[in-house]
Design a protein around this motif. Structure first.
Motif, short mmCIF file in Angstrom:
data_model
loop_
_atom_site.label_atom_id
_atom_site.label_comp_id
_atom_site.label_asym_id
_atom_site.label_seq_id
_atom_site.Cartn_x
_atom_site.Cartn_y
_atom_site.Cartn_z
N LEU B 98 -12.50 -0.43 61.12
CA LEU B 98 -11.55 -1.73 61.73
C LEU B 98 -11.56 -1.95 60.28
O LEU B 98 -12.18 -3.32 59.57
N GLN B 99 -10.43 -3.02 60.40
CA GLN B 99 -9.88 -4.06 59.17
C GLN B 99 -9.00 -5.09 60.10
O GLN B 99 -10.23 -6.33 60.53
N CYS B 100 -8.26 -5.59 59.62
CA CYS B 100 -7.49 -6.49 60.74
C CYS B 100 -7.44 -6.35 62.37
O CYS B 100 -7.61 -7.74 63.14
N CYS B 103 -4.85 -2.59 64.99
CA CYS B 103 -4.78 -1.15 65.65
C CYS B 103 -5.38 -0.48 66.58
O CYS B 103 -6.26 0.93 66.96
N ARG B 136 -2.63 0.46 58.95
CA ARG B 136 -2.32 0.24 57.56
C ARG B 136 -2.67 -0.21 56.73
O ARG B 136 -3.38 -0.71 55.26
S1 FES Z 1 -7.30 -2.08 60.75
FE1 FES Z 1 -5.67 -3.43 60.61
S2 FES Z 1 -3.72 -1.64 60.94
FE2 FES Z 1 -5.69 -1.09 61.53
#
Ligand code: FES
Ligand code: FES
Lengths: 770, 161
Positions: B98-100, B103, B136
């Protein structure tokens, strides 16, 4: 090092896997109103009249505004923007009016009731045409706009900035070359596509305090722009940015906040929320500027590039308040990471009646490198040299001068190149089992510097609690890149305490200290430096007290695992928590006060470039260099390109967290692949034709290639623990590496992206017919 | 016209009167304040709103509220047992999937539904199950690896070790 360089768990991980991380769209507030926007159907038109009377009468409507209410322009570098169109609309979808109502549905109904009479004007839908002397002027008053002194708009034209780079004598140099060739490229508009569309809430209280909750990369820049536009003092304007669901530049600067503030000011006391739909996101947040690019290259027999002449014409869209700086950045980097003595570049920012161009991961670099890195391959082939050999010969080494005249103090170019050549197996053909599919490999390099004002600042505060835990406060914004984790690691390393004892707080201009913006891949570097300095400040203060407590000189004391410890007599130690409120004595008195450290950072001697030549001794903080390799398989019957494998190697200075570094590298390669193969915002006469995920495809898990990430570490002398910025550079070489691999597979060059299956098929047919 | 619906979310029973044109996503987010389920497109194209409805992963933005009657829904808030994370949630953290994070709930729900149905999916099956979820930031690699680890361990996503 104990914490820097370790893959510690992301500090935001638990919140994000449990759905507890709060984004602005998740906020529900009592008595909240909802906003909707009335948009222009024309790319360029005069507003003759706006009749809002029917909208105002609709039950549930609380406020209606038009551009006439707020005519003051603002902008980050060039004050050319109105949040709502004023007198003319300059792109299709531009906001002309907005409504706040009890529900979003009522607000939408009210928007539909607003009657706008337009007189259509001829539109500029191509930047090259926009430069012509007879082109319709989009900003006829350009010459009166306020502009930062490093940008040079051309009065009475559509050119909002012309950056010139003049190094050496190119005309003479071309004559000295054995081979000269010119090639052109086109890079269309693409969209950032953060998964979270833009959203903001504003609330104006009776005492004049305005609070804005925004999905933004730049709480302080938003505060500054709004303060200017709406004449609100900074101490009355608070911007709060919680978690942000992806930015990639689209949430830099000021975006939708300017529309809801005037609404909130008319609905005193009540929060007003504006949430973009995906369609709004495609059309009304920033897009990546289009680029027309011409490169003339002169080489000597031995493969040395002796001269280049570049013309970059950027399609800036309707407003270029931010875009002018991308045009400058593209000019700065226009020779690529190569040692070239003679460079001439003209980089133009041109207004068009297209959506507003703005910062996109790479800030111009992805665009110019699609050209530069294919150009190297083309020219190498033309003189019968292997392209990687040409890169070896020309790649920047330590001590070389960049095209801007600065001396490289570090450069990992050659090591990254060799690493990728090895990893991708460059030169070794691999074959598909299917005879109708052919494979190829390609390599491309890239470089990028942070493009920010030379004096952009960062601040950090570290506070110790009574139990020896800490609050770290900065306004570097977590947008997914992992900055909360990296900054926590830098603090933990400096204080030598477990990162679990540190809680980071960001994104509240009333409470967390100044940060210019979270852009330019600057957070780990700039905010990281501020964090390190804040922790050193705290250490210094505590050591003053510790020498009293321990009866030892401070030079003999150090921080270790949450204690102040005597370096020689290691059993003499005091837990840090004993200094949290200052030092207490047996008689009940105390000294020192609560423990708090402050750090501020501005890179020194970072000086603006010369206006005439574009050259400067130290105009940027640093350059980040790296290389990508790609292997593709092309289906000769369908034209479809499948990227099988991508490899990345960058010189990161110092990787603070290997896991988040690798994760960002992977994401960057796939994002680059999307632009190379299928992403394009299709614009026809100023109208966007693909405003949804069916028509604008981004990569899915199905498209994912095998990804391999490497890095090298040549410390950045001014970076915290040697780190330099990487988030954007990582995306730069991906697209040209894929284009070069496609050429290797089928022997066809594509000077335009995206390289779609249709384009490939068309080119294959043309090739067969020749 | 409103419809009376009786349904369960993460085991809790709810009774609501809902308008015909409201979506399940809006009910979850705006009426029940279960905001872990995200809206990325509102058109069934991004998977950010994926929830599990009677064992099947669905895009909540495409389901109308009256259809809620009688269903059992699991959202991301229902994956962990309080602070005790599900193996798949733990695996996402371990793999840095995971980043942001926007999603992430959608991916967790798609993959949880898959693993409940099929504890040992192949890599192809995993990719297939998440191909309607857009991300993304990550480039997908770590998401696939995080799911693969649970698939290899052969335990359903909702049982603890
Ligand atoms: S972690 Fe940013 S859209 Fe998937
Ligand atoms: S929000 Fe439901 S699929 Fe995108």
């Amino acid at each position: 090092m104990k914490y820097v360089g370790q893959s510690i768990e992301r500090v935001d991980a638990i919140r994000k896997v449990t759905g507890q991380a709060q984004y602005v769209g998740d906020f529900h507030m009592p008595r909240m109103l909802y906003a909707q926007v009335k948009r222009s159907p024309y790319p360029h038109a005069k507003i003759i009249s706006i009749d809002v009377s029917k909208a105002e009468k609709l039950p549930g409507v609380r406020a209606v505004i038009t551009g006439e209410c707020y005519t003051k322009r603002c902008g980050l570098y060039l004050e050319d923007k109105n949040f709502l169109a004023n007198k003319t609309v300059k792109y299709q979808g531009e906001a002309v009016a907005a409504v706040a109502a009890e529900t979003a549905e009522i607000a939408q109904e009210a928007c539909d009731l607003i009657e706008v009479v337009y007189e259509e004007l001829p539109a500029v839908t191509n930047a090259i045409d926009g430069m012509k002397p007879d082109a319709p002027l989009i900003h006829p008053d350009l010459h009166t706009y306020k502009v930062a002194p490093i940008f040079f708009p051309k009065p009475h034209t559509n050119i909002s900035h012309h950056y010139k780079l003049r190094k050496g004598d190119v005309d003479k140099a071309f004559q000295e070359c054995d081979y000269v060739a010119e090639h052109t490229y086109y890079i269309p508009h693409v969209q950032h596509v953060p998964l979270e569309p833009h959203v903001a809430i504003a609330q104006y209280e009776y005492d004049g305090k305005l609070t804005v909750w925004a999905s933004t990369q730049s709480p302080y820049a938003v505060r500054q722009a709004l303060s200017v536009a709406f004449e609100i003092p900074l101490n009355k304007l608070r911007v709060i940015s919680p978690y942000v669901g992806g930015g990639f530049g689209s949430k830099a600067g000021t975006t939708i906040e300017g529309i809801i503030i005037p609404l909130a000011m008319r609905c005193k006391g009540r929060p007003v929320k504006l949430q973009y739909s995906r369609e709004d996101e495609f059309q009304n947040s920033y897009v990546r500027q289009g680029l027309h690019c011409k490169i003339k290259t002169g080489v000597k027999k031995d493969g040395r590039i002796h001269a280049v002449k570049n013309e970059f014409v950027w399609d800036g869209g309707a407003y270029t308040e931010y875009g002018v700086n991308i045009v400058k950045a593209g000019g700065f980097a226009s020779a690529g990471p190569y040692n070239i003595d003679n460079v001439w570049t003209d980089s133009y920012c041109v207004y068009t009646n297209h959506p507003v161009g703005g910062p996109y991961r790479g800030f111009g670099m992805c665009e110019i490198h699609f050209a530069i890195e294919q150009n190297i391959d083309i020219v190498a082939k033309e003189i019968g040299m292997d392209p990687v050999e040409m890169r070896r010969i020309n790649g920047l080494r330590v001590g070389d001068k960049t095209c801007m005249g600065e001396t490289m103090v570090v450069s990992g170019y050659h090591e990254c190149l060799e690493e990728v050549i090895k990893d991708i197996g460059y030169g070794e053909k691999s074959e598909s089992t299917n005879p109708r599919k052919v494979r190829g490999k390609g390599i491309a390099a890239g470089w990028k510097s942070p493009s920010m004002p030379t004096n952009a600042g960062s601040a950090a505060i570290i506070r110790m609690n009574e139990d020896g835990t800490f609050f770290l406060m900065t306004s570097g914004q977590e947008i997914g890149q992992g900055s909360d984790t990296a900054l926590t690691q830098i603090a933990a390393e400096t204080l030598d305490v477990d990162p679990k004892l540190i809680t980071i707080r960001t994104g509240d201009t009333d409470h967390t200290p100044y940060e210019w913006q979270t852009v330019a891949s600057r957070t780990t570097y700039c905010a990281g430096n501020a964090v390190k300095l804040a922790c050193e400040d705290l250490k210094k203060k505590i050591l003053e007290l510790a020498q009293i407590k321990l009866g030892a000189y401070k030079r003999d004391l150090e921080f270790k695992d949450g204690y102040v410890v005597h370096k020689i007599y290691t059993d003499r130690k005091v837990p840090l928590s004993e200094f949290a409120l200052g030092l207490a004595f047996d008689d009940g008195s105390g000294v020192g006060g609560p423990a708090i450290g402050v750090g501020t950072f501005t890179l020194e001697n970072n000086i603006n470039y010369d206006k005439e030549t574009g050259i400067g001794e130290h105009p940027v903080a640093f350059w980040t260099i790296g290389v990508n390799g790609a292997e593709v398989e092309v289906d000769l019957d369908t034209g479809e390109v499948k990227v099988l494998r991508m490899v990345s190697c960058f010189d990161a200075g110092k990787v603070i967290n290997p896991e988040t570094f690798c994760a960002q590298s992977e994401g960057a390669m796939v994002q680059a692949m999307g632009t190379a193969l299928f992403e394009e915002l299709i614009l026809k006469n100023g109208h966007i034709l693909n405003k949804n995920f069916v028509d604008y495809k981004i990569p899915t898990a199905d498209d994912m290639p095998e990804l391999d990430v490497k890095y090298i570490e040549h410390a950045e002398p001014t970076g915290p623990y040697g780190a330099r910025g990487v988030g954007e550079p990582l995306m730069v070489p991906g697209a040209p590496a894929i284009a070069n691999a496609i050429y290797d597979a089928i022997g066809v060059r594509f000077n335009r992206m995206p390289i779609t299956a249709e384009e490939v098929l068309k080119a294959l047919k043309e090739k067969a017919n020749k | 016209m409103k419809y009376h619906v009786h349904f369960y979310v993460n085991g809790d029973a709810y009774d609501l009167d809902v308008p015909a044109n409201k979506t399940m996503l809006d009910v979850l987010r705006d009426d029940l304040f279960l905001t872990g389920t995200k809206e990325g497109c509102g058109a069934g194209e991004c998977g950010a709103c994926t929830v599990i409805v009677d064992d099947v992963p669905l895009n909540a933005c495409l389901v109308l509220a009256p259809e809620l009657d009688g269903v059992h829904i699991t959202t991301v808030e229902g994956l962990s047992d309080g602070p005790k994370l599900s193996p798949l949630q733990q695996s996402f953290i371990k793999h840095g999937a995971l980043q942001c994070g926007f999603c992430t709930p959608g991916f967790l729900m798609s993959a949880t539904a898959l693993l409940n149905e099929n504890p040992h999916p192949t890599r192809e099956e995993i990719i297939d199950s998440i191909s309607g979820n857009l991300c993304r930031c990550t480039g997908y690699k770590r998401i696939v690896e995080a799911i693969e680890e649970i698939a290899a361990r052969g335990q359903t996503a909702e049982t603890q070790e």
